[in-house]
Write a protein that holds these residues in place. Structure first.
Motif, short mmCIF file in Angstrom:
data_model
loop_
_atom_site.label_atom_id
_atom_site.label_comp_id
_atom_site.label_asym_id
_atom_site.label_seq_id
_atom_site.Cartn_x
_atom_site.Cartn_y
_atom_site.Cartn_z
N ALA A 141 14.36 5.20 24.04
CA ALA A 141 12.99 5.82 23.93
C ALA A 141 11.91 4.88 24.82
N LEU A 144 10.60 5.39 16.64
CA LEU A 144 11.02 5.63 18.11
C LEU A 144 10.76 3.91 18.88
N LEU A 161 8.05 13.57 23.15
CA LEU A 161 9.02 12.89 22.61
C LEU A 161 8.70 12.59 21.29
N ALA A 162 9.72 12.93 20.00
CA ALA A 162 9.33 12.94 18.64
C ALA A 162 10.76 12.52 18.00
N THR A 163 10.64 12.14 16.66
CA THR A 163 11.68 12.35 15.83
C THR A 163 10.97 12.53 14.31
N ASN A 164 12.06 12.39 13.48
CA ASN A 164 11.61 12.85 12.09
C ASN A 164 10.20 12.07 11.70
N ILE A 210 14.04 18.39 14.12
CA ILE A 210 13.26 17.27 13.45
C ILE A 210 12.31 17.88 12.53
N ASN A 256 6.90 8.47 12.78
CA ASN A 256 7.68 8.88 13.90
C ASN A 256 7.72 7.82 15.11
N VAL A 299 14.71 20.83 18.28
CA VAL A 299 14.76 20.01 19.62
C VAL A 299 15.37 20.81 20.76
N SER A 327 14.31 14.80 21.46
CA SER A 327 14.57 13.71 20.43
C SER A 327 15.73 12.98 20.71
#
Length: 186
Positions: A93, A87, A12-15, A46, A83, A60, A40
């Motif tokens: 999340a 989140l 699980l990640a984002t920018n 991302i 990140n 993603v 994401s």
């Protein structure tokens, strides 16, 4: 590293994820036989953080709205400062993370990612490590912070920094092999 063929792992990640903290576990766990999905908040790509600037884009594989913790054997939470900070304010999340915990599945967090464990309400009474700058956050949330390369407590795997990635990935594979973990009261 142990063979984890047939197992499924969510990252699980984002920018703003720390580049190596997503790519190294993704690649090592795939090499060990796992099916690994980068998840994401939205589909597409991302972008990581690498050193002192933006890094490379990572595709993603699944949007968070399209998956469930039931679909996976383990969850990996990369760090970086940006990140986990982005989140930890996303209820979806946090629910995803909690679902792994209540399902007695492996959760692995590195660097600043224990912020997500704090927000999800699962760090109190657990032995963990993290990047040194969030030690006080961990302690204030009731975590039992340890200055160690990798710390494991009932399927919860934490690590300090990118330099610890080999040991972190090996411990994730070991915990996945062990299966579900009973969560004793802290």
């Amino acid at each position: 590293m142990q063979d984890i063929s047939g197992k499924r792992v969510a990252i699980l990640a984002t920018n703003g994820f720390e580049q190596s903290e997503l790519e190294v576990p993704r690649d090592k766990l795939r090499a060990a036989g796992a099916e690994v999905h980068v998840i994401s908040l939205k589909p597409g790509e991302i972008t990581g953080w690498d050193g002192s600037d933006w890094g490379r884009a990572v595709p993603v594989d699944r949007a968070l709205s399209d998956v469930s913790a039931r679909d996976y054997d383990a969850l990996v939470l990369p760090g970086g400062q940006i990140n986990p900070d982005l989140l930890r304010v996303e209820p979806v999340a946090l629910e995803f993370i909690r679902a792994f915990w209540t399902g007695k599945k492996v959760i692995a967090a590195i660097c600043h990612a224990p912020w997500l464990l704090i927000e999800a309400g699962i760090i109190s009474g657990r032995k963990v490590t993290s990047y040194a700058s969030i030690k006080t956050d961990v302690l204030n949330a009731g975590g039992l912070w340890q200055d160690a390369e990798v710390v494991t407590d009932q399927g919860l795997v934490t690590s300090r920094k990118p330099g610890d990635l080999d040991a972190f990935c090996a411990k994730i594979a070991e915990e996945i092999t062990e299966g579900r973990h009973e969560r004793r009261a802290a």
